[in-house]
Design a protein around this motif. Structure first.
Motif, short mmCIF file in Angstrom:
data_model
loop_
_atom_site.label_atom_id
_atom_site.label_comp_id
_atom_site.label_asym_id
_atom_site.label_seq_id
_atom_site.Cartn_x
_atom_site.Cartn_y
_atom_site.Cartn_z
N ASP A 222 0.81 -1.22 0.00
CA ASP A 222 0.00 0.00 0.00
C ASP A 222 0.84 1.27 0.00
O ASP A 222 0.36 2.34 -0.39
CB ASP A 222 -0.91 0.04 1.23
CG ASP A 222 -1.92 -1.09 1.21
OD1 ASP A 222 -2.77 -1.09 0.30
OD2 ASP A 222 -1.85 -1.96 2.10
N GLY A 223 2.09 1.15 0.47
CA GLY A 223 2.90 2.35 0.57
C GLY A 223 4.37 2.07 0.75
O GLY A 223 4.79 0.94 1.01
N VAL A 224 5.14 3.14 0.62
CA VAL A 224 6.58 3.07 0.85
C VAL A 224 6.92 4.04 1.97
O VAL A 224 6.39 5.16 2.02
CB VAL A 224 7.39 3.40 -0.42
CG1 VAL A 224 7.10 4.81 -0.92
CG2 VAL A 224 8.89 3.21 -0.19
N GLY A 225 7.78 3.59 2.88
CA GLY A 225 8.23 4.44 3.96
C GLY A 225 9.66 4.91 3.69
O GLY A 225 10.59 4.12 3.69
N ILE A 244 9.10 11.18 -4.30
CA ILE A 244 7.65 11.25 -4.04
C ILE A 244 6.88 10.94 -5.31
O ILE A 244 5.93 10.15 -5.32
CB ILE A 244 7.26 12.65 -3.51
CG1 ILE A 244 7.89 12.90 -2.13
CG2 ILE A 244 5.74 12.78 -3.42
CD1 ILE A 244 7.76 14.34 -1.64
N LEU A 245 7.29 11.55 -6.41
CA LEU A 245 6.59 11.37 -7.68
C LEU A 245 6.73 9.96 -8.23
O LEU A 245 5.75 9.36 -8.70
CB LEU A 245 7.11 12.38 -8.71
CG LEU A 245 6.82 13.86 -8.39
CD1 LEU A 245 7.57 14.77 -9.36
CD2 LEU A 245 5.32 14.13 -8.44
N GLU A 246 7.93 9.41 -8.16
CA GLU A 246 8.15 8.08 -8.74
C GLU A 246 7.49 6.97 -7.93
O GLU A 246 6.96 6.01 -8.49
CB GLU A 246 9.65 7.83 -8.91
CG GLU A 246 10.27 8.70 -10.00
CD GLU A 246 11.75 8.41 -10.22
OE1 GLU A 246 12.20 7.29 -9.90
OE2 GLU A 246 12.46 9.30 -10.73
N TYR A 247 7.52 7.08 -6.61
CA TYR A 247 6.83 6.07 -5.79
C TYR A 247 5.32 6.20 -5.94
O TYR A 247 4.61 5.20 -6.05
CB TYR A 247 7.23 6.20 -4.33
CG TYR A 247 8.65 5.75 -4.03
CD1 TYR A 247 9.07 4.47 -4.36
CD2 TYR A 247 9.55 6.61 -3.42
CE1 TYR A 247 10.36 4.05 -4.11
CE2 TYR A 247 10.86 6.21 -3.15
CZ TYR A 247 11.25 4.93 -3.50
OH TYR A 247 12.55 4.52 -3.24
N GLY A 251 1.22 3.81 -7.74
CA GLY A 251 -0.12 3.63 -7.20
C GLY A 251 -0.12 3.37 -5.71
O GLY A 251 -1.05 2.76 -5.17
N ILE A 252 0.93 3.82 -5.00
CA ILE A 252 1.04 3.60 -3.56
C ILE A 252 1.20 4.93 -2.83
O ILE A 252 1.51 5.95 -3.43
CB ILE A 252 2.23 2.68 -3.22
CG1 ILE A 252 3.55 3.30 -3.69
CG2 ILE A 252 2.03 1.30 -3.85
CD1 ILE A 252 4.79 2.49 -3.28
N LYS A 253 0.98 4.88 -1.51
CA LYS A 253 1.16 6.06 -0.68
C LYS A 253 2.64 6.24 -0.33
O LYS A 253 3.41 5.28 -0.33
CB LYS A 253 0.34 5.91 0.61
CG LYS A 253 -1.15 5.83 0.38
CD LYS A 253 -1.90 5.65 1.70
CE LYS A 253 -3.40 5.57 1.46
NZ LYS A 253 -4.14 5.42 2.74
N VAL A 254 2.99 7.46 0.00
CA VAL A 254 4.35 7.77 0.44
C VAL A 254 4.28 8.28 1.88
O VAL A 254 3.49 9.17 2.19
CB VAL A 254 5.01 8.84 -0.46
CG1 VAL A 254 6.41 9.18 0.04
CG2 VAL A 254 5.06 8.37 -1.91
N SER A 319 0.97 10.19 3.19
CA SER A 319 0.02 9.73 4.20
C SER A 319 0.43 10.14 5.62
O SER A 319 -0.44 10.39 6.47
CB SER A 319 -0.10 8.20 4.15
OG SER A 319 1.17 7.58 4.33
N ARG A 320 1.75 10.24 5.87
CA ARG A 320 2.19 10.46 7.26
C ARG A 320 3.62 10.98 7.25
O ARG A 320 4.43 10.56 6.44
CB ARG A 320 2.11 9.12 8.02
CG ARG A 320 2.61 9.13 9.45
CD ARG A 320 2.24 7.78 10.14
NE ARG A 320 2.58 6.65 9.29
CZ ARG A 320 3.74 5.97 9.36
NH1 ARG A 320 4.67 6.34 10.23
NH2 ARG A 320 3.96 4.95 8.55
N VAL A 321 3.89 11.89 8.18
CA VAL A 321 5.26 12.34 8.44
C VAL A 321 5.54 12.10 9.92
O VAL A 321 4.89 12.70 10.78
CB VAL A 321 5.45 13.83 8.09
CG1 VAL A 321 6.87 14.28 8.47
CG2 VAL A 321 5.18 14.09 6.61
N THR A 322 6.47 11.21 10.20
CA THR A 322 6.78 10.83 11.58
C THR A 322 8.21 11.21 11.93
O THR A 322 9.16 10.84 11.22
CB THR A 322 6.58 9.31 11.77
OG1 THR A 322 5.19 9.00 11.67
CG2 THR A 322 7.09 8.85 13.13
N PHE A 323 8.37 11.94 13.03
CA PHE A 323 9.70 12.26 13.54
C PHE A 323 10.22 11.07 14.35
O PHE A 323 9.47 10.43 15.09
CB PHE A 323 9.65 13.50 14.45
CG PHE A 323 9.27 14.76 13.73
CD1 PHE A 323 10.22 15.50 13.05
CD2 PHE A 323 7.95 15.20 13.70
CE1 PHE A 323 9.88 16.66 12.38
CE2 PHE A 323 7.58 16.36 13.04
CZ PHE A 323 8.55 17.09 12.37
#
Length: 369
Positions: A222-225, A244-247, A251-254, A319-323
């Motif tokens: 569903d996504g890449v971290g 960001i654009l290539e991932y 068709g997945i979230k970043v 989808s999310r920015v985590t420190f």
């Protein structure tokens, strides 16, 4: 007179509505609530709420949480026939109590393995381990943990697959198996591949190829971290944006999952977060043992502002920015790659006070509609 009173009431109502539609934001989670989750990584002490002041800051500023260490396999699965969910249960309960998005980190990772796992040499035994490990953990928190780092750091810097115990015993198939097992255990959970330096061209190409292979083989990704263990001058905003654009094109979230920015010298040109790298220290390598100079604070603030400005540009893809940590005192960068250094990589200082970096991030979203 009645007409005038009605007119004044109407004008007052309009002014009230206009004023209340724009309000000054005072926390990160409120500022970015319509854009993406703002998360942090919690230590064991924070999960157990041992410091009231720290706990108050977490609840005030963040709406997503990741466990910094306690869900890694050496802690959750210390022996072949024994699981330990004491702290994981508290972590999930903490997120639910505070209505936070809960992210699981991590299911399959070559590092911080329990010693017995490192000795698995047979493919049949490894398959059995993966099935039991992933199914047991994901099923236990089904519907409660909303997303998982299914596989963590499977790539070398050149984009080839890391020769881990998983690759050595099962070959590339372990990647597909891991995602299929996680999906079966909780079909509604979002499943991520997570790694550092995958905004760098060669490793990014490797990550894209890896994700495509997993999806083509029937695995759900569903996504890449993108971890985001970055520096004041690198990686460039151009490479981050390309990533960001290539991932997203897959068709997945970043998600940016472990964001921090080192301000200390790096003569070895180390990038990322290979926890096995360590070096001898010296005074030269620890230039700010007591406090960070204003000039460097300004650089850090500008760097964070430019990064978050880019994130906002592509908020529809993120989808999310985590420190990676709540505040500077907690940061793993105080000990990596040299033990005992004092680093200042986060928006909150050792006293839990806002740094200029915090202000620069908040300033981008000073008012919300």
């Amino acid at each position: 007179m009645k007409f005038i009173n009605l007119y004044l009431l109407a004008v007052t109502t309009i002014l009230f509505v206009n004023c209340s539609s724009k309000q000054e934001v005072t926390t990160l989670k409120d500022a970015y609530k319509n854009d993406f989750y703002i998360g942090t990584a919690l230590s064991a002490d924070q999960i157990e709420e041992k410091n009231i002041k720290v706990d108050s800051l977490i609840q005030k500023e963040f709406n997503a949480i990741t466990a910094e260490n306690i869900m890694k396999s050496m802690f959750t699965h210390p022996q072949k026939d024994k699981y330990d969910f004491a702290l994981s249960d508290k972590f999930v309960a903490y997120g639910e109590k505070n209505k936070m998005f809960i992210h699981g980190h991590t299911l399959i990772w070559h590092s911080q393995l329990a010693p017995w796992m490192e000795k698995i040499a047979d493919s049949t035994e490894m398959k059995a381990f993966m099935k039991d490990h992933i199914t047991t953990i994901v099923s236990k928190y089904k519907g409660r943990i909303k997303s998982w780092d299914v596989v963590n750091e499977a790539l070398n810097e050149d984009g080839t697959l890391r020769k881990s115990v998983f690759l050595n015993t099962l070959g590339e198939q372990y990647l597909v198996d891991a995602f299929k097992l996680a999906e079966k255990a909780d079909p509604k959970a979002e499943l991520y591949y997570n790694d550092y330096n995958i905004e760098e061209p060669a490793k990014r190409a490797g990550a894209i190829a890896l994700i495509k292979k997993i999806k083509e083989a029937g695995g759900k990704v569903d996504g890449v971290g993108i971890q985001g263990h970055w520096r004041l001058q690198s990686p460039s905003l151009e490479e981050i944006e390309k990533s960001i654009l290539e991932y997203s094109a897959l068709g997945i979230k970043v998600a940016f999952t472990e964001l921090d920015i080192t301000v200390l010298p790096n003569p070895w040109d180390l990038k990322g977060a290979d926890v096995n790298q360590n070096f001898e220290g010296s005074a030269k390598m620890n230039p700010y043992p007591k406090t960070l100079p204003d000039s460097v604070q300004t650089q850090l603030a500008a760097r964070y502002a430019s990064i978050f400005k880019l994130f906002l540009k592509h908020k529809d893809k993120i989808s999310r920015v985590t420190f990676w940590g709540v505040y500077d005192k907690q940061s793993w960068l105080n000990d990596w790659p040299i033990k005992g250094r004092t680093n200042y990589p986060l928006p909150f200082d050792v006293n839990l006070e806002h740094k200029p970096a915090y202000d620069s991030i908040l300033k981008l979203k000073k008012t919300v509609e």
